[in-house]
Design a protein around this motif. Structure first.
Motif, mmCIF file in Angstrom:
data_model
loop_
_atom_site.group_PDB
_atom_site.id
_atom_site.type_symbol
_atom_site.label_atom_id
_atom_site.label_comp_id
_atom_site.label_asym_id
_atom_site.label_seq_id
_atom_site.Cartn_x
_atom_site.Cartn_y
_atom_site.Cartn_z
ATOM 1 N N PRO A 138 0.810 -1.216 0.000
ATOM 2 C CA PRO A 138 0.000 0.000 0.000
ATOM 3 C C PRO A 138 0.842 1.263 0.000
ATOM 4 O O PRO A 138 1.992 1.270 0.438
ATOM 5 C CB PRO A 138 -0.810 -0.124 1.292
ATOM 6 C CG PRO A 138 0.051 -0.966 2.179
ATOM 7 C CD PRO A 138 0.719 -1.963 1.262
ATOM 8 N N THR A 139 0.243 2.331 -0.499
ATOM 9 C CA THR A 139 0.885 3.644 -0.445
ATOM 10 C C THR A 139 1.042 4.060 1.010
ATOM 11 O O THR A 139 0.124 3.923 1.812
ATOM 12 C CB THR A 139 0.033 4.685 -1.191
ATOM 13 O OG1 THR A 139 -0.131 4.254 -2.550
ATOM 14 C CG2 THR A 139 0.688 6.055 -1.162
ATOM 15 N N GLU A 140 2.223 4.548 1.372
ATOM 16 C CA GLU A 140 2.468 5.015 2.730
ATOM 17 C C GLU A 140 2.230 6.522 2.791
ATOM 18 O O GLU A 140 2.772 7.274 1.994
ATOM 19 C CB GLU A 140 3.897 4.692 3.158
ATOM 20 C CG GLU A 140 4.171 3.201 3.280
ATOM 21 C CD GLU A 140 5.523 2.922 3.905
ATOM 22 O OE1 GLU A 140 5.676 3.153 5.114
ATOM 23 O OE2 GLU A 140 6.424 2.496 3.167
ATOM 24 N N PHE A 141 1.413 6.934 3.733
ATOM 25 C CA PHE A 141 1.110 8.344 3.919
ATOM 26 C C PHE A 141 1.772 8.849 5.200
ATOM 27 O O PHE A 141 1.944 8.099 6.168
ATOM 28 C CB PHE A 141 -0.397 8.570 4.003
ATOM 29 C CG PHE A 141 -1.152 8.176 2.758
ATOM 30 C CD1 PHE A 141 -1.220 9.040 1.675
ATOM 31 C CD2 PHE A 141 -1.777 6.943 2.665
ATOM 32 C CE1 PHE A 141 -1.907 8.685 0.530
ATOM 33 C CE2 PHE A 141 -2.466 6.573 1.525
ATOM 34 C CZ PHE A 141 -2.532 7.451 0.453
ATOM 35 N N ASP A 142 2.150 10.103 5.195
ATOM 36 C CA ASP A 142 2.732 10.726 6.385
ATOM 37 C C ASP A 142 1.737 10.633 7.540
ATOM 38 O O ASP A 142 0.555 10.953 7.368
ATOM 39 C CB ASP A 142 3.055 12.195 6.074
ATOM 40 C CG ASP A 142 3.847 12.857 7.191
ATOM 41 O OD1 ASP A 142 3.457 12.707 8.365
ATOM 42 O OD2 ASP A 142 4.838 13.533 6.894
#
Length: 301
Positions: A138-142
């Protein structure tokens, strides 16, 4: 086979179209064609300049007739790591290669050609890859970003990148899930696939999935293997000796066949609109946190 919208900047920055537009049409060539079933075929495409693709994304394909008429269709990627005979992350080797798997629709404009007539060497145009939510890893978000404020993570759950993964596919919806299975590495979390198909002849990638599940058990010289469990459900005809009679997937069967909500798995569901709507609803009823249930649909909206 996607309802995602272009998401500039997601999916890597390894190349853009000749105009500098990351979603410009790129000339491509069919390099191989392999039958999955009598009605479905996997096509490997060589696409010079293609950005790095991620498992779960899709591309648009465009065919142009001699009279100039064009037809465009979207197809999920069933492999983002194809590069000749080796797998190398969608951009390895001199020319990036991807794989799409297409099921023939009898009244379709594009799928009959891709399944029945397309041959290695034939030209085609590609736009993409597209999508940044229905992807694995998955895309990692801050942690301080607005995403976490809107989509908070379940309390006590492992981060999305290390959470166990549950895949649920209906029919041809197994295509992007196969890309996720193929993208597994040594450091991947446990993964389980539940695939619902009409009959044994409708199973895509069956030999590869069976072998991957078998090979994932136990240990080897480098340590424990990453577990992969594959479950098949047949809606019309079950194979002889199968431990389940043919019939549509039920809520109780879903509960028995997927990772429990208490483990907070990251769940990916792909298939026809009706299948996805029902399965996603059941998952939430069973206690799965909606922010961890990601869906991809095909068919009329």
């Amino acid at each position: 086979m996607s309802e995602s919208v272009p998401d500039p900047g997601v999916g890597g920055a390894a190349g853009v179209g000749p105009s500098g537009d990351p979603y410009a049409w790129l000339p491509a060539t069919i390099v191989s064609s392999v039958a999955q079933t009598p009605r479905a075929r996997s096509l490997t495409l060589a696409v010079p300049g293609l950005r790095r693709a991620r498992a779960g994304q899709h591309v648009d394909l465009r065919l142009t007739a001699e009279d100039g008429y064009t037809a465009v269709r979207s197809y999920s990627l069933s492999d983002v790591q194809a590069s000749g005979g080796a797998r190398g992350g969608g951009g390895a080797g001199p020319v990036p290669q991807i794989e799409v798997t297409v099921e023939r629709l009898d009244d379709g404009e594009v799928s009959p050609y891709l399944v029945d007539a397309a041959e290695p060497g034939d030209p085609i145009e590609v736009r993409g890859p597209i999508g940044g939510w229905f992807v694995w890893p998955p895309t990692e978000f801050d942690p301080e970003s607005a995403v976490h404020a809107v989509l908070p993570e379940p309390e006590g759950a492992a981060p999305p990148t290390s959470a166990p993964v549950q895949l649920v596919g209906g029919g041809s919806g197994v295509a992007p899930l196969m890309a996720m299975v193929r993208a597994r590495g040594r450091d991947a979390p446990p993964m389980r696939l539940l695939a619902s198909v009409r009959d044994p002849g409708s199973r895509w990638f069956v030999a590869e999935l069976d072998e991957a599940a078998r090979a994932s058990s136990g240990h080897d010289a480098t340590g424990p293997r990453v577990p992969l469990v594959v479950d098949w459900v047949y809606s019309r005809t079950a194979p002889e000796g199968h431990d389940r009679r043919a019939g549509r997937l039920t809520r109780d069967e879903l509960e028995r066949s997927v990772l429990p909500a208490s483990e907070h798995p990251l769940v990916y569901v792909c298939g026809a609109n009706s299948f996805v709507a029902v399965v996603a609803g059941w998952l939430v009823e069973l206690g799965h946190v909606p922010t961890r249930v990601r869906t991809e649909r095909f068919g009329g909206v």
